[in-house]
Design a protein around this motif. Structure first.
Motif, PDB file in Angstrom:
ATOM      1  N   UNK A 196       0.826  -1.204   0.000  1.00 40.08           N
ATOM      2  CA  UNK A 196       0.000   0.000   0.000  1.00 40.08           C
ATOM      3  C   UNK A 196       0.864   1.259   0.000  1.00 40.08           C
ATOM      4  N   UNK A 197       1.897   1.258   0.825  1.00 40.66           N
ATOM      5  CA  UNK A 197       2.797   2.415   0.865  1.00 40.66           C
ATOM      6  C   UNK A 197       3.532   2.580  -0.462  1.00 40.66           C
ATOM      7  N   UNK A 198       3.971   1.487  -1.042  1.00 32.88           N
ATOM      8  CA  UNK A 198       4.638   1.557  -2.350  1.00 32.88           C
ATOM      9  C   UNK A 198       3.720   2.093  -3.427  1.00 32.88           C
ATOM     10  N   UNK A 199       2.461   1.688  -3.400  1.00 33.01           N
ATOM     11  CA  UNK A 199       1.497   2.222  -4.356  1.00 33.01           C
ATOM     12  C   UNK A 199       1.282   3.711  -4.182  1.00 33.01           C
ATOM     13  N   UNK A 207       2.162   6.347  -7.111  1.00 33.19           N
ATOM     14  CA  UNK A 207       1.083   7.130  -7.727  1.00 33.19           C
ATOM     15  C   UNK A 207       1.133   8.618  -7.408  1.00 33.19           C
ATOM     16  N   UNK A 208       1.644   8.975  -6.238  1.00 37.29           N
ATOM     17  CA  UNK A 208       1.546  10.368  -5.832  1.00 37.29           C
ATOM     18  C   UNK A 208       2.875  11.102  -5.694  1.00 37.29           C
ATOM     19  N   UNK A 209       3.954  10.385  -5.476  1.00 35.70           N
ATOM     20  CA  UNK A 209       5.228  11.066  -5.220  1.00 35.70           C
ATOM     21  C   UNK A 209       6.259  10.876  -6.331  1.00 35.70           C
ATOM     22  N   UNK A 210       6.007   9.975  -7.235  1.00 35.11           N
ATOM     23  CA  UNK A 210       6.947   9.726  -8.330  1.00 35.11           C
ATOM     24  C   UNK A 210       6.337  10.277  -9.621  1.00 35.11           C
ATOM     25  N   UNK A 211       6.987  11.240 -10.194  1.00 37.00           N
ATOM     26  CA  UNK A 211       6.504  11.835 -11.454  1.00 37.00           C
ATOM     27  C   UNK A 211       7.349  11.321 -12.599  1.00 37.00           C
ATOM     28  N   UNK A 212       6.708  10.733 -13.600  1.00 34.22           N
ATOM     29  CA  UNK A 212       7.483  10.221 -14.751  1.00 34.22           C
ATOM     30  C   UNK A 212       8.104  11.321 -15.570  1.00 34.22           C
TER      31      UNK A 212
END
Length: 133
Positions: free
Chosen positions: A121-124, A128-133
């Protein structure tokens, strides 16, 4: 030409997967209901419904146009859909962890199941929210 063939093949695979999911869910719900296990029947129904909703939200996210350089109306929708996808994935993770942990022979193994669910859950959330492609 190749793109249309690939899209058609993807559509066939998608439909086949949904049919398989529906059939296996129906059989599982039937068996649980026949055994008088209302909890398992509810679990199957809830997980099936959640998966369908997740697939629908993912499809809506995929159909959004690529992000523009400026903030636009799609950015708000994209952020909301990411939140919905994460929430549905988290719900499914918790549901399945609950079932698996209950079947574990000892509490340390059950704790490990819950720890893996929390890490997933933390990895998701990070993805989804902290890693910008």
């Amino acid at each position: 030409m190749e793109r249309e063939r690939r899209a058609a093949a993807d559509a066939v695979l998608l439909r086949a997967g949904l049919v398989a999911l529906t059939l296996t869910s129906a059989v599982s719900a039937y068996r649980a209901a026949a055994a008088g296990d209302a909890g398992s029947t509810a679990f199957v129904a809830a997980s099936y419904s959640t998966l369908l909703l997740l697939f629908r939200r993912l499809r809506a996210y995929e159909r959004l146009p690529p992000p523009a350089g400026d903030a636009d109306a799609d950015d708000e929708r994209r952020a909301r859909l990411r939140l919905e996808v994460w929430a549905l994935c988290t719900l499914l993770t918790v549901m399945f962890a609950w079932k698996v942990a209950a079947a574990m022979p000892s509490w340390p193994v059950a704790a490990a199941v819950w720890a893996m669910a929390a890490l997933t859950t933390a990895g998701g959330c990070v993805a989804l929210f902290h890693h910008r492609p």
